[in-house]
Design an enzyme around this catalytic site. Structure first.
Site, short mmCIF file in Angstrom:
data_model
loop_
_atom_site.label_atom_id
_atom_site.label_comp_id
_atom_site.label_asym_id
_atom_site.label_seq_id
_atom_site.Cartn_x
_atom_site.Cartn_y
_atom_site.Cartn_z
N TYR A 1 0.87 -1.17 0.00
CA TYR A 1 0.00 0.00 0.00
C TYR A 1 0.91 1.22 0.00
CZ TYR A 1 -3.84 3.18 1.15
OH TYR A 1 -4.79 4.18 1.11
N ASP B 1 9.78 2.96 1.25
CA ASP B 1 8.58 3.63 1.75
C ASP B 1 8.53 3.46 3.26
OD1 ASP B 1 5.03 3.53 0.84
OD2 ASP B 1 6.08 4.39 2.56
N THR C 1 -0.73 23.65 -3.24
CA THR C 1 -0.60 25.01 -2.72
C THR C 1 0.12 25.12 -1.38
OG1 THR C 1 -2.65 25.58 -3.85
CG2 THR C 1 -1.90 27.10 -2.12
C1 LIG Z 1 3.56 2.27 3.79
C2 LIG Z 1 2.58 3.34 3.42
N1 LIG Z 1 2.91 4.21 2.44
C3 LIG Z 1 2.05 5.19 2.09
C4 LIG Z 1 0.83 5.32 2.68
C5 LIG Z 1 -0.08 6.46 2.27
O1 LIG Z 1 -0.03 7.43 3.26
P1 LIG Z 1 -1.26 8.49 3.36
O2 LIG Z 1 -2.46 7.68 3.76
O3 LIG Z 1 -0.80 9.45 4.41
O4 LIG Z 1 -1.41 9.12 2.02
C6 LIG Z 1 0.43 4.43 3.70
C7 LIG Z 1 -0.91 4.55 4.29
N2 LIG Z 1 -1.42 3.55 4.87
C8 LIG Z 1 -2.81 3.42 5.25
C9 LIG Z 1 -3.59 4.71 5.30
C10 LIG Z 1 -5.06 4.52 5.19
C11 LIG Z 1 -5.72 3.69 6.22
C12 LIG Z 1 -5.27 2.27 6.23
N3 LIG Z 1 -4.03 2.12 6.92
C13 LIG Z 1 -2.87 2.78 6.60
O5 LIG Z 1 -1.93 2.83 7.39
C14 LIG Z 1 1.33 3.43 4.06
O6 LIG Z 1 1.03 2.56 5.05
#
Ligand SMILES: Cc1ncc(COP(=O)(O)O)c(/C=N/[C@@H]2CCCCNC2=O)c1O
Length: 436
Positions: free
Chosen positions: A136, A238, A295
């Protein structure tokens, strides 16, 4: 008086709901949230890891108040501001030399990963990206396009994306076999369908969190890094959920023995305020002006909060604290395992912990998992679940969680598991909560 949760349902779009129980809070402090009835909820999620210092942390409050009291604009798009520059300097000072080029500042893990995915292709001229099944990387079009989580099936994927298996020691016959199979798969791809010289970057999570808090086999990613260096493929770590001290090291990639080319930070970076960062070589991160912006990117308020978070993590050595309390947490969980057949696997690093719930022959216990988190909430504990089968309890609490709070959390979880295993939680209680 209509309750807060009902008012939420009548006013907010359900498109952003990822709900497991009727959580409705009016405040919070430290590792606790307060619901409208005045109940104190012990929060093992910290809003999916974003509230990295817990709630209402004084350092964040002071930083935000100071930034708002003498506000240096609201953006860094068309002018430098001191907090954004100080944050960029700070981030460059904590990453490996090969990544210490330039810092892109965003709002979220999603926009940061999306920007990196665009930039690596544009800057290298290579059309392909490799990422993992179950990964994800975000919820925007461009970050979903390079993700592999089943919750996003049907969403368009990037044309040059190849998804490969993430080695899962629990389900792929142990760490050695899992690693060997995943590496063999990569070799097969590079030998034919995916010419490595066409690959711009390999996106990895040092622990695959939304995919199920999967800790990769030792040395797997060192082999991946060797492959990437052989073919000039950029390694992108990531660190959005498991970085910045949570894993027990400042960077989760440190456990893998690799040095990524590009590192993505988010969630806990802002301590609950929206800010992300992508740090990488100038050849990539300076590809072109006006390439990716919104922005209020680099606004001084969120940048100041991030500086306060990084200061606190360093000053209080929260990575070591996370390692210590995380060890305590998993030790208590291992004791729990002996009395709960639902508990199949306990894994993680530091305060990034997953508990996989299964039935016979490791069948994912999806329904029971939904009931466990619902029952835990009724008992005063907040935690959610992840996993490609929605059967892994995820624990990403405040990095300041105490050993006593960890013990309290496990006591509540013990009761929730017992109630579900005894059939005391009816199916209909979770019917209204769709989860993933
Ligand atoms: C390894 C990793 N990389 C990027 C993201 C995306 O971050 P954002 O939700 O701050 O855009 C995530 C976001 N993860 C999801 C966010 C939505 C709710 C489900 N659980 C999470 O931790 C992430 O775990």
């Amino acid at each position: 008086m209509t309750g807060l949760y009902e008012r939420d349902a009548r006013t907010l779009s359900s498109m952003s709901f990822l709900r497991f129980f009727p959580q409705a809070v009016t405040g919070g402090e430290g590792s606790y949230l307060f619901d409208e009835g005045g109940r104190r909820l012990l929060d093992l999620s910290a809003s999916w890891g974003a509230a990295s210092l817990g709630h209402s942390h004084p350092a964040v409050r002071l930083a935000v108040d100071r930034a708002l009291s003498n506000q240096a604009g609201a953006s860094h798009l068309s002018g430098a501001n001191l907090p954004a520059v100080e944050l960029a300097e700070r981030l460059l000072s904590i990453v490996p030399e090969r990544a210490a080029g330039r810092v892109w500042l965003g709002h979220s893990g999603s926009d940061a990963n999306e920007t990196v995915a665009r930039a690596v292709i544009a800057a290298t001229g290579r059309p392909r990206i490799i990422a993992f099944k179950g990964a994800y990387h975000g919820g925007t079009v461009g970050s979903m396009a390079i993700s592999g989580h089943p919750a996003q099936e049907g969403v368009p994927k990037a044309g040059g994306l190849t998804l490969v298996p993430y080695p899962n020691a629990y389900r792929d016959g142990g760490p050695e076999q899992a690693s060997a199979r995943a590496l063999a798969h990569l070799d097969e791809l590079f030998a034919g369908p995916v010419p490595p010289e066409e690959v711009a970057a390999f996106f990895l999570e040092p622990i695959q969190s939304d995919g199920g808090m999967i800790v990769p086999p030792l040395d797997f990613f060192r082999s991946v890094e060797t492959l990437c260096h052989r073919y000039g493929i950029l390694v992108v770590s990531d660190e959005v959920k498991v970085g910045l001290g949570r894993s027990g090291r400042l960077h989760a990639f440190e456990h893998l023995g690799i040095e990524p080319d590009i590192i993505v930070f988010g969630k806990g970076l802002g301590g609950g305020l929206p800010i992300s960062a992508a740090v990488g070589p100038a050849a990539i991160m300076n590809h072109r002006a006006a390439f990716s912006f919104q922005t209020v990117h680099g606004n001084p308020v969120c940048a100041s909060a991030a500086l306060a978070v990084l200061d606190t993590i360093e000053r209080q050595d929260l990575a070591t604290h996370a390692a210590r309390v995380g060890h305590h947490l998993t030790t208590l969980l291992e004791e729990l395992k002996s009395s709960h057949p639902l508990v199949g696997d306990i894994r993680g690093r530091g305060l990034a912990v997953g508990v996989e719930l299964v039935g016979d022959a490791k069948a994912p216990a999806r329904r029971e998992t939904a009931k466990v988190v619902y029952r835990a909430f009724e008992l005063g504990l907040v935690l959610y679940y992840v996993g490609i089968n929605s059967n892994v309890l995820e624990m990403t609490p405040s990095l300041l969680l105490s050993a006593e709070e960890a013990a309290t959390a496990i006591e509540i979880l013990d009761r929730a598991l017992a109630d579900v295993e005894a059939g005391r939680v009816a199916d209909n209680v979770v019917a209204g909560f769709a989860g993933w």
